[in-house]
Design an enzyme around this catalytic site. Sequence first.
Site, PDB file in Angstrom:
ATOM      1  N   TRP A 205       0.824  -1.219   0.000  1.00  0.00           N
ATOM      2  CA  TRP A 205       0.000   0.000   0.000  1.00  0.00           C
ATOM      3  C   TRP A 205       0.849   1.256   0.000  1.00  0.00           C
ATOM      4  O   TRP A 205       0.540   2.224  -0.712  1.00  0.00           O
ATOM      5  CB  TRP A 205      -0.985   0.005   1.175  1.00  0.00           C
ATOM      6  CG  TRP A 205      -2.105  -0.965   0.953  1.00  0.00           C
ATOM      7  CD1 TRP A 205      -2.369  -2.087   1.680  1.00  0.00           C
ATOM      8  CD2 TRP A 205      -3.095  -0.932  -0.091  1.00  0.00           C
ATOM      9  NE1 TRP A 205      -3.458  -2.738   1.154  1.00  0.00           N
ATOM     10  CE2 TRP A 205      -3.922  -2.065   0.077  1.00  0.00           C
ATOM     11  CE3 TRP A 205      -3.351  -0.062  -1.154  1.00  0.00           C
ATOM     12  CZ2 TRP A 205      -5.001  -2.353  -0.781  1.00  0.00           C
ATOM     13  CZ3 TRP A 205      -4.419  -0.338  -1.999  1.00  0.00           C
ATOM     14  CH2 TRP A 205      -5.231  -1.463  -1.809  1.00  0.00           C
TER      15      TRP A 205
ATOM     16  N   ASP B 218      -1.513   6.314   6.569  1.00  0.00           N
ATOM     17  CA  ASP B 218      -2.647   5.506   6.119  1.00  0.00           C
ATOM     18  C   ASP B 218      -2.898   4.467   7.208  1.00  0.00           C
ATOM     19  O   ASP B 218      -2.080   3.576   7.425  1.00  0.00           O
ATOM     20  CB  ASP B 218      -2.294   4.834   4.780  1.00  0.00           C
ATOM     21  CG  ASP B 218      -3.405   3.913   4.270  1.00  0.00           C
ATOM     22  OD1 ASP B 218      -4.389   3.687   4.995  1.00  0.00           O
ATOM     23  OD2 ASP B 218      -3.265   3.409   3.130  1.00  0.00           O
TER      24      ASP B 218
ATOM     25  N   LYS C 263     -12.610  -1.760   6.714  1.00  0.00           N
ATOM     26  CA  LYS C 263     -11.802  -2.735   7.433  1.00  0.00           C
ATOM     27  C   LYS C 263     -12.244  -2.803   8.894  1.00  0.00           C
ATOM     28  O   LYS C 263     -12.700  -3.821   9.356  1.00  0.00           O
ATOM     29  CB  LYS C 263     -10.313  -2.376   7.371  1.00  0.00           C
ATOM     30  CG  LYS C 263      -9.513  -2.750   6.114  1.00  0.00           C
ATOM     31  CD  LYS C 263     -10.060  -2.353   4.819  1.00  0.00           C
ATOM     32  CE  LYS C 263      -9.335  -2.784   3.584  1.00  0.00           C
ATOM     33  NZ  LYS C 263      -8.233  -1.962   3.148  1.00  0.00           N
TER      34      LYS C 263
HETATM   35  C1  PLP Z   1      -7.747  -1.441   1.844  1.00  0.00           C
HETATM   36  C2  PLP Z   1      -6.634  -0.485   1.897  1.00  0.00           C
HETATM   37  C3  PLP Z   1      -6.504   0.545   0.963  1.00  0.00           C
HETATM   38  C4  PLP Z   1      -7.458   0.721  -0.195  1.00  0.00           C
HETATM   39  O1  PLP Z   1      -8.647   1.261   0.202  1.00  0.00           O
HETATM   40  P1  PLP Z   1      -9.812   1.638  -0.848  1.00  0.00           P
HETATM   41  O2  PLP Z   1     -10.935   1.927   0.060  1.00  0.00           O
HETATM   42  O3  PLP Z   1     -10.030   0.435  -1.716  1.00  0.00           O
HETATM   43  O4  PLP Z   1      -9.374   2.811  -1.614  1.00  0.00           O
HETATM   44  C5  PLP Z   1      -5.443   1.429   1.110  1.00  0.00           C
HETATM   45  N1  PLP Z   1      -4.574   1.314   2.124  1.00  0.00           N
HETATM   46  C6  PLP Z   1      -4.663   0.321   3.026  1.00  0.00           C
HETATM   47  C7  PLP Z   1      -3.657   0.237   4.125  1.00  0.00           C
HETATM   48  C8  PLP Z   1      -5.693  -0.605   2.945  1.00  0.00           C
HETATM   49  O5  PLP Z   1      -5.789  -1.586   3.859  1.00  0.00           O
END
Ligand code: PLP
Length: 365
Positions: A102, A177, A201
């Site tokens: 990511w 993030d 999540k």
């Molecule tokens: C799932 C995830 C993403 C992507 O998220 P979207 O909602 O599909 O844009 C980005 N970063 C991390 C750490 C993730 O777990």
Amino acid sequence: MSRVWNFSAGPAVLPEEVLREAAAEMLDWHGSGMSVMEMSHRGKEFTSIIEQAEADLRELLAIPEHFKVLFMQGGAIAQNALVPLNLLGGKTTADYVVNGSWSAKSYREAQRYCTPHLAAGALAGPFRGVPPAPTFQLSADPAYLFICSNETIDGVEYAEIPDLDALGRPGVPLVADVSSHILSRRLDWRRYGLVFGGAQKNIGSAGLTLVVVRDDLLDRASPLCPSAFEYKTVAANRSMYNTPPTYAIYIAGLVFQWLKRQGGVAAIESINIAKARLLYAYLDGSGFYGNCVEPEYRSRMNVPFFLKNELLNELFLAETRAAGLVQLKGHKSVGGMRASLYNAMPIEGVVALVDFMKEFARRHG
Ligand SMILES: *Cc1c(COP(=O)(O)O)cnc(C)c1O
């Protein structure tokens, strides 16, 4: 009705209590005669829902007053663009630590808006740990330092969040993030300028993206940033510049209340530690299964693991599915299996998984 143990990385398991509440309120929310989906986002009913959700989130994460909470859309991937669009403030570079799939994606997206600098890590895996903060090579004048504090795909989590004051760079805001571990552990707000995460999540349903940003960072947006995604505009309009994802905000609010009933973030954090310990301890002791991440950096939320005999992968997946343990297939870039143990996964689900894995190893070992 029978519910499975759902180990999906996202969209992921939700607390059953929350789903039951949402079901009970589907046709008539609190005597309004309407579903939350049918309400005006500016009416008093929905206003009370979003205000309560924000207040509960602030309480759960002890968010200081000088941070704004924004309920946005577009997911974490949109934030990979919106962070540079909002924070570069005319600078030409931002620093990135890449230690997983990511953060590598975030780095590549930033290349559309600036010349990102790789402060530590590598753009390609395998990713098995986090470079220690004292080894970060920051550039001379970065707009921010970006990290992904829990790498969902690689199962790598920061054991400690970098402290830019201690690194002698107090003016550089840290952007994180936190999509896949927000609300799983406490956050020290002194370390952050901005955190963001998709809701699907550990918060609720897809469609909502949470951004928590320090006030002094609201004035740096590029004139090319779309108004609906400019943090300052979203903040000034209390996330109502345009129609927010109302139902997803309502579900997030129910999850926040559920989390408060569990005793809050500190309480769920201890349960998360116990859940992760149970699975990693079994993996390490088994001889039949394994995990490649350095122990110090193993994610509590996302546990990639493999069968030493990969020829048994398909059988393992078929038998786990038949036993009601689902979504265990690993991400294609890592292979093997992955069990995500978000807040809403009870410890009983992890016990059921480990019991199954023992039995499978006994039969095929
Ligand atoms: C799932 C995830 C993403 C992507 O998220 P979207 O909602 O599909 O844009 C980005 N970063 C991390 C750490 C993730 O777990």
